[in-house]
Write a protein that holds these residues in place. Sequence first.
Motif, PDB file in Angstrom:
ATOM      1  N   LEU A   1      15.268  41.891  61.998  1.00  0.00           N
ATOM      2  CA  LEU A   1      14.981  40.629  61.184  1.00  0.00           C
ATOM      3  C   LEU A   1      13.568  40.169  60.921  1.00  0.00           C
ATOM      4  CD1 LEU A   1      16.156  38.720  59.157  1.00  0.00           C
ATOM      5  CD2 LEU A   1      16.691  37.028  61.012  1.00  0.00           C
ATOM      6  N   ASP A   2      12.933  40.032  62.183  1.00  0.00           N
ATOM      7  CA  ASP A   2      11.654  39.592  61.861  1.00  0.00           C
ATOM      8  C   ASP A   2      10.714  40.579  61.296  1.00  0.00           C
ATOM      9  OD1 ASP A   2      12.082  37.283  63.487  1.00  0.00           O
ATOM     10  OD2 ASP A   2      10.923  38.114  65.416  1.00  0.00           O
ATOM     11  N   GLU A   3      11.079  41.874  61.433  1.00  0.00           N
ATOM     12  CA  GLU A   3      10.179  42.818  60.672  1.00  0.00           C
ATOM     13  C   GLU A   3      10.459  42.924  58.998  1.00  0.00           C
ATOM     14  OE1 GLU A   3       7.728  43.424  62.140  1.00  0.00           O
ATOM     15  OE2 GLU A   3       7.597  45.631  62.228  1.00  0.00           O
ATOM     16  N   ALA A   4      11.764  42.853  58.678  1.00  0.00           N
ATOM     17  CA  ALA A   4      12.310  42.658  57.560  1.00  0.00           C
ATOM     18  C   ALA A   4      11.730  41.402  56.899  1.00  0.00           C
ATOM     19  CB  ALA A   4      13.857  42.330  57.455  1.00  0.00           C
ATOM     20  N   ARG A   5      11.547  40.419  57.484  1.00  0.00           N
ATOM     21  CA  ARG A   5      10.923  39.181  56.991  1.00  0.00           C
ATOM     22  C   ARG A   5       9.310  39.184  56.810  1.00  0.00           C
ATOM     23  NH1 ARG A   5      11.747  36.240  60.659  1.00  0.00           N
ATOM     24  NH2 ARG A   5      13.601  35.315  60.548  1.00  0.00           N
ATOM     25  N   ARG A   6       8.805  39.929  57.682  1.00  0.00           N
ATOM     26  CA  ARG A   6       7.321  40.287  57.561  1.00  0.00           C
ATOM     27  C   ARG A   6       7.018  41.324  56.461  1.00  0.00           C
ATOM     28  NH1 ARG A   6       3.500  44.175  59.944  1.00  0.00           N
ATOM     29  NH2 ARG A   6       5.082  45.416  60.927  1.00  0.00           N
TER      30      ARG A   6
END
Length: 396
Positions: A190-195
């Motif tokens: 999720l954090d990488e999808a958001r970034r």
Amino acid sequence: MNTKQVCKDIVWVGADDRRLALFENVYPLPNGVSYNSYLILDTKTVLMDAADASVADVFFENIEGALNGRKLDYVVVQHMEPDHSATLAMLLKKHSETVVVCNAKTETMIHQFFGSDVTISPQIVKEGDVLQTGNHALQFMMAPMVHWPEVMMTYDQTSKILFSADAFGSFGTLDGAIFADEVNFEEQYLDEARRYYANIVGKYGMPVQTVLKKAAGLDIQMICPLHGLVWRKDLGFLLDKYQHWSTYQPEEKAVVVAYASMYGNTGHVAEKIAEKLDAKGWPVRVYDLSKTGRDFVLGEVFRASHVVLAAATHDGGLFEPMEYLLREMIAHGVQGRKVALVENGSWAPMAAKQMQTLLESMKDMQVVQPVISVKSALAPAQEAEVDSLVENLIAE
Ligand code: FEO
């Protein structure tokens, strides 16, 4: 060959890149990236997008393996950014029988990128056109400025798959699994999808909203993006994230504390604020902007409702790591956040004034009082000011 079955007659023929350091030569890739490409094995064979040049060997091995001697009838070019199109000329040399399916803007870009290296007679499509390939019926949906002007998506009326171009993608390789429901997405991706969203697509909230409205009229059972995992369950989770990100609404009531500190004194104030927020039950994450890239922190600002910015003064201006973050926030449309400011300067603190000026060029950013101005190190008499800032930041 390393292909993955997406459904009965659709195969992932993409590739992971674990070696690339910087995506678009600017965004770090600690977890790599995947270039997704899908082959539809219908009466006609259709390749949905090509891939980056760095993975050409694996990509072509996958295509040829999946085709298993069949010819390639069509390649649908949804997006011309080279991470998906650099191998297009090579593909058309290997498969001179293949018809390029694209829109008029894409055709122009194909000529811009490849010049005389490719000769094509493309099948030009526009909004709502349908390509029948046997069982499958591919309906084209224009998605301009998500995040390039020529971008289009493709809805397969038969399998109810949305091939979504860069949208709904993520940084991070596919580590065996191809479906988001096969991994702990919230923990691992999720954090990488958001970034990825914030930095690649973040500026284009309105065009994303337009696409989300079009997609709402389709019965979508699966989303196949050009990077990252394929979605076949919990599509509502992903769509809800896109709804938040594209309207610049925070996902969570939470605080991101970002500081730019030269010798640690500014960072010390930021840490103190974080401790006080934590003591009041608020979720807080703290970032040293000299250590953590501004693209990571930008993703965090998309996530959280509240932001604390603490910066030193440098050469009579704002210490550069903080200026870079604020300029990224401006460039990517950040808006509607509650912000607390701390500045430091041993003889003429200037950082707060410059942070305020930069924040004024964003929409609906609410700077709470007091702005704390530190001279070299937080003075004991300023503790009450810090308490007051924390109270005002979290006040409803
Ligand atoms: Fe993944 Fe805009 O290219």
